[in-house]
Design a protein around this motif. Structure first.
Motif, PDB file in Angstrom:
ATOM      1  N   ASP A  94      -0.063  10.861   3.729  1.00 42.95           N
ATOM      2  CA  ASP A  94      -1.094  10.095   4.451  1.00 42.95           C
ATOM      3  C   ASP A  94      -2.048   8.910   3.321  1.00 42.95           C
ATOM      4  O   ASP A  94      -2.759   8.597   3.852  1.00 42.95           O
ATOM      5  CB  ASP A  94      -1.823  11.105   4.369  1.00 42.95           C
ATOM      6  CG  ASP A  94      -1.871  12.532   5.412  1.00 42.95           C
ATOM      7  OD1 ASP A  94      -1.525  12.053   6.113  1.00 42.95           O
ATOM      8  OD2 ASP A  94      -2.066  13.554   5.656  1.00 42.95           O
ATOM      9  N   THR A  95      -1.726   9.056   2.107  1.00 40.63           N
ATOM     10  CA  THR A  95      -2.138   7.849   1.375  1.00 40.63           C
ATOM     11  C   THR A  95      -1.277   6.885   1.192  1.00 40.63           C
ATOM     12  O   THR A  95      -1.561   6.213   0.483  1.00 40.63           O
ATOM     13  CB  THR A  95      -1.881   8.368  -0.214  1.00 40.63           C
ATOM     14  OG1 THR A  95      -0.811   8.986  -0.745  1.00 40.63           O
ATOM     15  CG2 THR A  95      -3.014  10.340  -0.446  1.00 40.63           C
ATOM     16  N   LEU A  96      -0.498   6.593   1.960  1.00 35.51           N
ATOM     17  CA  LEU A  96       0.642   5.153   2.060  1.00 35.51           C
ATOM     18  C   LEU A  96       1.349   4.994   1.236  1.00 35.51           C
ATOM     19  O   LEU A  96       1.541   4.126   1.254  1.00 35.51           O
ATOM     20  CB  LEU A  96      -0.081   4.374   2.574  1.00 35.51           C
ATOM     21  CG  LEU A  96      -1.414   4.456   3.955  1.00 35.51           C
ATOM     22  CD1 LEU A  96      -1.982   2.815   3.940  1.00 35.51           C
ATOM     23  CD2 LEU A  96      -0.421   4.352   5.188  1.00 35.51           C
ATOM     24  N   LEU A 100       1.851   0.987   0.389  1.00 34.17           N
ATOM     25  CA  LEU A 100       2.279   0.738   1.542  1.00 34.17           C
ATOM     26  C   LEU A 100       2.077  -0.620   0.759  1.00 34.17           C
ATOM     27  O   LEU A 100       2.316  -1.863   1.258  1.00 34.17           O
ATOM     28  CB  LEU A 100       2.230   1.245   2.885  1.00 34.17           C
ATOM     29  CG  LEU A 100       2.048   0.383   4.131  1.00 34.17           C
ATOM     30  CD1 LEU A 100       3.900  -0.418   4.476  1.00 34.17           C
ATOM     31  CD2 LEU A 100       2.279   1.457   5.085  1.00 34.17           C
ATOM     32  N   LEU A 101       0.577  -0.355   1.410  1.00 37.07           N
ATOM     33  CA  LEU A 101      -0.189  -1.242   1.461  1.00 37.07           C
ATOM     34  C   LEU A 101      -0.659  -2.498  -0.092  1.00 37.07           C
ATOM     35  O   LEU A 101      -0.807  -3.653   0.271  1.00 37.07           O
ATOM     36  CB  LEU A 101      -1.713  -1.389   0.984  1.00 37.07           C
ATOM     37  CG  LEU A 101      -2.616   0.190   2.650  1.00 37.07           C
ATOM     38  CD1 LEU A 101      -3.953   0.217   2.182  1.00 37.07           C
ATOM     39  CD2 LEU A 101      -2.031  -0.947   3.604  1.00 37.07           C
ATOM     40  N   THR A 102      -0.596  -1.862  -1.477  1.00 36.27           N
ATOM     41  CA  THR A 102       0.086  -3.062  -2.819  1.00 36.27           C
ATOM     42  C   THR A 102       1.698  -3.061  -2.838  1.00 36.27           C
ATOM     43  O   THR A 102       1.958  -4.153  -3.323  1.00 36.27           O
ATOM     44  CB  THR A 102      -0.959  -1.956  -4.241  1.00 36.27           C
ATOM     45  OG1 THR A 102       0.246  -0.718  -3.813  1.00 36.27           O
ATOM     46  CG2 THR A 102      -1.813  -1.371  -3.145  1.00 36.27           C
ATOM     47  N   ASP A 103       3.014  -2.452  -2.424  1.00 37.15           N
ATOM     48  CA  ASP A 103       4.312  -3.074  -2.840  1.00 37.15           C
ATOM     49  C   ASP A 103       4.766  -3.054  -1.584  1.00 37.15           C
ATOM     50  O   ASP A 103       5.755  -3.593  -2.549  1.00 37.15           O
ATOM     51  CB  ASP A 103       4.407  -1.758  -3.893  1.00 37.15           C
ATOM     52  CG  ASP A 103       3.412  -0.964  -4.258  1.00 37.15           C
ATOM     53  OD1 ASP A 103       3.031  -2.013  -5.988  1.00 37.15           O
ATOM     54  OD2 ASP A 103       3.075   0.078  -4.514  1.00 37.15           O
ATOM     55  N   VAL A 104       4.159  -3.128  -0.554  1.00 39.84           N
ATOM     56  CA  VAL A 104       5.834  -4.153   0.490  1.00 39.84           C
ATOM     57  C   VAL A 104       4.875  -5.352   1.137  1.00 39.84           C
ATOM     58  O   VAL A 104       3.818  -5.080   1.435  1.00 39.84           O
ATOM     59  CB  VAL A 104       5.406  -2.356   1.263  1.00 39.84           C
ATOM     60  CG1 VAL A 104       6.625  -3.011   2.455  1.00 39.84           C
ATOM     61  CG2 VAL A 104       5.694  -1.377   0.381  1.00 39.84           C
ATOM     62  N   PRO A 105       6.168  -5.708   0.835  1.00 39.87           N
ATOM     63  CA  PRO A 105       5.765  -7.069   1.616  1.00 39.87           C
ATOM     64  C   PRO A 105       5.761  -6.884   3.062  1.00 39.87           C
ATOM     65  O   PRO A 105       6.247  -6.385   3.509  1.00 39.87           O
ATOM     66  CB  PRO A 105       6.375  -8.087   1.182  1.00 39.87           C
ATOM     67  CG  PRO A 105       7.185  -7.641   0.241  1.00 39.87           C
ATOM     68  CD  PRO A 105       7.367  -6.447   0.395  1.00 39.87           C
ATOM     69  N   ALA A 151      -8.331  -3.410  -0.516  1.00 39.69           N
ATOM     70  CA  ALA A 151      -7.580  -2.272  -1.033  1.00 39.69           C
ATOM     71  C   ALA A 151      -6.432  -1.858  -1.375  1.00 39.69           C
ATOM     72  O   ALA A 151      -5.364  -0.920  -1.558  1.00 39.69           O
ATOM     73  CB  ALA A 151      -7.847  -0.878   0.928  1.00 39.69           C
ATOM     74  N   THR A 152      -5.673  -3.430  -1.343  1.00 36.57           N
ATOM     75  CA  THR A 152      -4.289  -3.881  -1.179  1.00 36.57           C
ATOM     76  C   THR A 152      -4.541  -4.451  -2.741  1.00 36.57           C
ATOM     77  O   THR A 152      -3.468  -5.235  -3.046  1.00 36.57           O
ATOM     78  CB  THR A 152      -4.227  -4.853  -0.524  1.00 36.57           C
ATOM     79  OG1 THR A 152      -4.557  -5.705  -0.575  1.00 36.57           O
ATOM     80  CG2 THR A 152      -4.073  -4.558   1.099  1.00 36.57           C
ATOM     81  N   SER A 153      -5.504  -3.836  -3.431  1.00 35.51           N
ATOM     82  CA  SER A 153      -5.218  -4.610  -5.160  1.00 35.51           C
ATOM     83  C   SER A 153      -4.092  -4.314  -6.042  1.00 35.51           C
ATOM     84  O   SER A 153      -4.867  -4.806  -7.261  1.00 35.51           O
ATOM     85  CB  SER A 153      -6.961  -3.686  -5.999  1.00 35.51           C
ATOM     86  OG  SER A 153      -7.358  -2.501  -5.530  1.00 35.51           O
ATOM     87  N   GLY A 154      -4.411  -3.175  -5.462  1.00 36.40           N
ATOM     88  CA  GLY A 154      -3.375  -2.781  -6.534  1.00 36.40           C
ATOM     89  C   GLY A 154      -3.848  -0.792  -7.254  1.00 36.40           C
ATOM     90  O   GLY A 154      -3.026  -0.079  -7.985  1.00 36.40           O
ATOM     91  N   SER A 176      -4.177   5.850  -6.407  1.00 40.15           N
ATOM     92  CA  SER A 176      -5.772   6.537  -5.528  1.00 40.15           C
ATOM     93  C   SER A 176      -4.779   7.827  -5.268  1.00 40.15           C
ATOM     94  O   SER A 176      -3.628   7.572  -4.533  1.00 40.15           O
ATOM     95  CB  SER A 176      -6.503   5.779  -4.508  1.00 40.15           C
ATOM     96  OG  SER A 176      -7.324   7.108  -3.790  1.00 40.15           O
ATOM     97  N   SER A 177      -5.139   8.598  -4.871  1.00 39.83           N
ATOM     98  CA  SER A 177      -4.426  10.008  -4.785  1.00 39.83           C
ATOM     99  C   SER A 177      -4.879   9.952  -2.834  1.00 39.83           C
ATOM    100  O   SER A 177      -4.487  11.281  -2.961  1.00 39.83           O
ATOM    101  CB  SER A 177      -4.698  11.500  -5.626  1.00 39.83           C
ATOM    102  OG  SER A 177      -6.166  11.444  -5.575  1.00 39.83           O
TER     103      SER A 177
END
Length: 410
Positions: A398-400, A20-25, A332-335, A338-339
């Motif tokens: 839970d990891t988004l 959600l944080l790295t791959d979704v506009p 956290a949006t750097s890509g 993380s598990s």
């Protein structure tokens, strides 16, 4: 020549797999899997424990994948509000619909007649003699039987018969229409207010039960186990209490219809859940909020103010403005993969002060650690008016990480 084939829908991943944080506009609406699964099981168990069927109100989500999960969890059917909603649900595999609204207008009747002819088990409610005549004529012409429930209303409420004499007149009118089959009683307690609301809701539940008993004794109901149904998302425990009778368990079909429980919320129904727990301290567990909307911080124009790239087009704002929950730093949006759950900062003490079409005004401490590009997750108060702003919503863990994309069909 232009094409819309590659035009992205808001809030959907750019790739698969996706986070959600790295791959979704953003903004994007997310439903968390763990509380969703908990809520599905919790409400089904609650209905089962009270000897009632569960027909969740689908207008909350209009998401067929959620309908499927509700039915797989044990739901008797899906409640809906309109003919178009009914057809959408049936097209996606829902075989039993309780439409807790009057079926009015020939085009709407035609939609329902086609669905019934195609195998849908359908029920609607009725409260007026003119509607009885119109429905009777239309469905007779189609050679179909329409199952109807009489709606019992309250003074100052919305639809429904107000008096016993109105019910009697309606029963007589239905009996004159061979294409209509009276199969039970329906009500809605959500508009009861003022004074002792708990006592008033309990009395209304008893009125529903007394009315269906009277009609059953008269021999006028055309179903072996007549339906008696009510319950929104606020007072479902009191309606379940009124329906939890040995006689109803054995000879009737009591049906509860809460809808918002599937994702719950962070204020309105969270408060209602607290009251339910106070009325029954022995009730095990509670519903959990599952729906959040994520958006970027887009401007920090002055001390104590953050402007968020989120607005009325993306999130409900009645009866309460969006509720800030957590902040995810831009790092956290750097890509980076993380598990583990992404570390976030609790910002529930911050406050939304204003919302526009595409902007939220967030009051923050002047020394707050916040930057443009940070992501804030917002909760809602009453989830229905957030769902209808999205054609697609994300099911996340839970990891988004995005586990599924849920289409809506409003």
């Amino acid at each position: 020549m232009s094409s819309t084939a590659n035009v992205p829908e808001k809030g959907t991943p750019l790739s698969t797999p996706a986070n959600l944080l790295t791959d979704v506009p953003l903004p994007a609406a997310a439903i968390f899997e763990a509380p969703l699964a908990h809520n599905l099981a919790w409400m089904q168990r609650f209905a089962d424990d009270h000897g009632a069927k569960l027909a969740p109100h689908g207008k909350t989500t209009m998401a067929p994948k959620l309908f499927k999960r509700q039915i797989e969890a044990g739901a008797w059917g899906i409640t809906l509000a309109t003919a178009v909603q009914t057809v959408a649900a049936h097209a996606h595999g829902v075989d039993r619909v309780l439409m807790v609204n009057q079926l009015v207008g020939r085009p709407n009747m035609a939609l329902i007649a086609d669905a019934i002819a195609a195998g849908l088990e359908y029920y609607c409610v009725i409260d007026g003699i003119e509607n009885v005549r119109d429905l009777g004529a239309f469905f007779a012409a189609r050679g179909l039987t329409l199952h109807v429930l009489i709606e019992l209303g309250i003074d100052g409420g919305r639809c429904g018969c107000r008096t016993a004499s109105q019910v009697d007149a309606l029963v007589a009118a239905i009996a004159e229409q061979p294409a209509l089959a009276l199969v039970g009683i329906e009500g809605y307690e959500g508009m009861i207010g003022g004074g002792d609301e708990v006592a008033a809701v309990r009395a209304y539940g008893e009125r529903l039960v007394d009315t269906v008993r009277t009609l059953q004794a008269s021999g006028l109901l055309k179903r072996q186990a007549p339906i008696v149904t009510a319950s929104g998302s606020k007072w479902f425990d009191l309606i379940a209490e009124a329906f939890d009778l040995a006689e109803l368990r054995e000879h009737y079909t009591p049906v509860l219809r809460p809808g918002c429980y599937v994702v719950h919320d962070h204020k309105l129904y969270a408060g209602a859940m607290d009251q339910i727990k106070a009325r029954d301290p022995n009730l095990e567990g509670a519903l959990q909020p599952a729906l959040e909307v994520f958006a970027h911080v887009q401007s920090l124009p002055e001390p104590g103010l953050a402007i968020i790239a989120l607005g009325k087009r993306d999130i409900g704002h009645e009866p309460d403005l969006p509720l800030p929950l957590r902040l995810y730093p831009a790092s956290a949006t750097s890509g980076a993969a993380s598990s583990a759950p992404v570390a976030a900062v609790d910002v529930s003490a911050w406050r939304t002060t204003h919302i526009m079409d595409q902007h939220v005004f967030l009051q923050i401490p002047e020394n707050a650690e916040i930057a443009v590009g940070d992501v804030i997750a917002f909760g809602t108060s009453h989830p229905c008016l957030t769902f209808d702003k999205w054609r697609r919503m994300l099911l996340v863990d839970d990891t988004l990480d995005v586990r599924d994309v849920l289409e809506t069909h409003f």
